[in-house]
Scaffold this motif. Sequence first.
Motif, short mmCIF file in Angstrom:
data_model
loop_
_atom_site.label_atom_id
_atom_site.label_comp_id
_atom_site.label_asym_id
_atom_site.label_seq_id
_atom_site.Cartn_x
_atom_site.Cartn_y
_atom_site.Cartn_z
N PHE A 126 44.60 32.65 36.15
CA PHE A 126 45.47 32.75 37.07
C PHE A 126 46.71 33.58 36.21
CE2 PHE A 126 43.07 29.23 38.00
CZ PHE A 126 42.52 29.23 39.07
N THR A 127 47.58 33.43 34.98
CA THR A 127 48.14 33.31 34.62
C THR A 127 48.52 35.19 33.94
OG1 THR A 127 47.50 33.10 31.99
CG2 THR A 127 48.78 31.77 33.50
N MET A 175 45.11 41.19 33.17
CA MET A 175 44.44 41.65 33.77
C MET A 175 45.36 40.65 35.10
SD MET A 175 40.71 41.62 34.94
CE MET A 175 40.27 43.15 33.34
N THR A 176 45.16 40.90 36.13
CA THR A 176 45.53 40.01 37.07
C THR A 176 44.61 40.05 37.97
OG1 THR A 176 46.32 41.77 38.54
CG2 THR A 176 48.35 41.22 37.19
N THR A 177 44.52 38.61 38.75
CA THR A 177 43.50 38.49 39.23
C THR A 177 42.94 39.79 40.49
OG1 THR A 177 44.59 36.83 41.28
CG2 THR A 177 43.13 36.04 39.19
N SER A 178 44.03 40.45 41.24
CA SER A 178 43.75 41.47 42.03
C SER A 178 42.68 42.63 41.05
CB SER A 178 44.97 41.99 42.38
OG SER A 178 45.88 42.69 41.60
N ARG A 179 42.72 42.86 39.98
CA ARG A 179 41.97 43.74 39.59
C ARG A 179 40.77 43.33 39.07
NH1 ARG A 179 46.82 46.10 36.20
NH2 ARG A 179 48.67 46.93 37.34
N VAL A 180 40.09 42.16 38.90
CA VAL A 180 39.39 41.78 38.41
C VAL A 180 38.06 42.17 39.77
CG1 VAL A 180 38.16 39.12 38.10
CG2 VAL A 180 40.43 40.08 37.41
N PRO A 181 37.07 42.39 38.23
CA PRO A 181 35.07 42.73 39.56
C PRO A 181 34.70 41.95 40.35
CG PRO A 181 35.77 43.80 36.87
CD PRO A 181 36.70 42.85 37.06
N SER A 182 34.16 42.28 40.90
CA SER A 182 33.54 41.08 41.60
C SER A 182 32.23 40.24 40.92
CB SER A 182 32.86 41.69 43.13
OG SER A 182 31.27 40.58 43.83
N GLY A 183 33.13 38.81 41.31
CA GLY A 183 31.36 38.45 39.79
C GLY A 183 32.24 38.55 38.63
N PHE A 184 33.39 38.66 38.49
CA PHE A 184 33.91 38.35 37.03
C PHE A 184 33.06 37.43 36.18
CE2 PHE A 184 37.01 38.32 33.77
CZ PHE A 184 37.19 39.74 33.46
N GLN A 185 32.56 37.34 35.09
CA GLN A 185 32.21 36.29 33.85
C GLN A 185 33.29 36.56 32.84
OE1 GLN A 185 29.82 34.79 34.91
NE2 GLN A 185 28.96 36.49 36.43
#
Length: 402
Positions: A243-244, A1-11
Amino acid sequence: MTTSRVPSGFQRLSYADWTSREAVAIARCFLTGQVHSGSAPAKLALALGALYAPSEVKLLNTAHHGIAMGLHCFKQRKPERTEVIVPAYICPSVPQTVRACGLHVRFVDVQDDLNLSADAVKQALGPNTLAVIAPHMYGSPAPIAEIEQVCRGAGIALIDDAAQVVGVRANGRLLGTFGDMGVISFAQSKAIVTGVRGSGGVVLVNDPGLSEQINAQCMQLAPAQGRPVALLDFLLNDLCRRFTGGLGHHLARLLPTLLGDKRAPVSASALSNMDASTALVQLARMPEMVQEKTRISNLYWQALRQFPEFKFPQYLDGRYLSRLMLLMPECVNIERFRKNALKAGVETRLGYTMDHNVVGMAPNAALMVNRLIGVPSRKGMTETDVLNVCRRLHQSVSESHF
């Protein structure tokens, strides 16, 4: 998963609580050319020796090699015995180590807190029993004093497996100091974390009669090696995964080949100077790390009152836990649940697997093993963070029924 696809407030999950102090310690080892050898192991042995006295402290690269050392000593004492009792729910490396020593594993069912009970151990003992390995699962203390009493009464060796907990007491004694010997691990998600793939372990020699044999085995340990690649693996796939993303997995597979490390099974060796340096920083920070983990555990307990479908089997007010494991409802498809939780912005992980041949022998462990889910417990989580995790998990359950 890349950071651009991370949902808001990802835990996210946390595999280690590292600060700039750990980074500085590691950088110093590289800058001085003391990654594998140096003075840190001796300093760490002194620090742990003062904490765990009168137990004798021995350092090496993995805790399971420490278990193998103990089993070797026990075999010399009673070569006619070949069975070792372990809990049915346990890190797979433990039964693998027992079998690698040429011994048979006797799995025993666990209680609701995932630990052995003294009664279960007593009932499992037999004329072929060589030793008992009793872990404190995810830091939750087993009834180790009672288990020690059972083993002593039967003349059976006991390994106090404190791999996942450091500095915690039961019955006035530190976990790890019960029985004939204890072990501690420095691998990811433990109490002290220095990395992965042979990042460190401790043998606590509690029976002075074992000292000479353990010392002789430690003298034969190979020098530490291969730590830069293992550190890179840890950084890419655990500490810096936000990040990776998936790139870390591919790099970690490629770089060992490029650097000449074929990632063969980790053999027993001395503890590296870099890992010992990191462990010294972590040991000094243990009080604050224990306090933080305990605080987050309490926040989950409070939040889960709104979501009674989840159980928190190891929780006790004030108890330190290295991982926070929740028990999902029986009606949930766990694979689907984890995918839905990830989409909702919560990273989870499974607990340990269980040998299929053991399921019928350990009904309580079998009932829980496929329903235990590790949840985020990173440093700095707020009450709102924890409540959001629980809400998202609740929603994911409703979407994941069989």
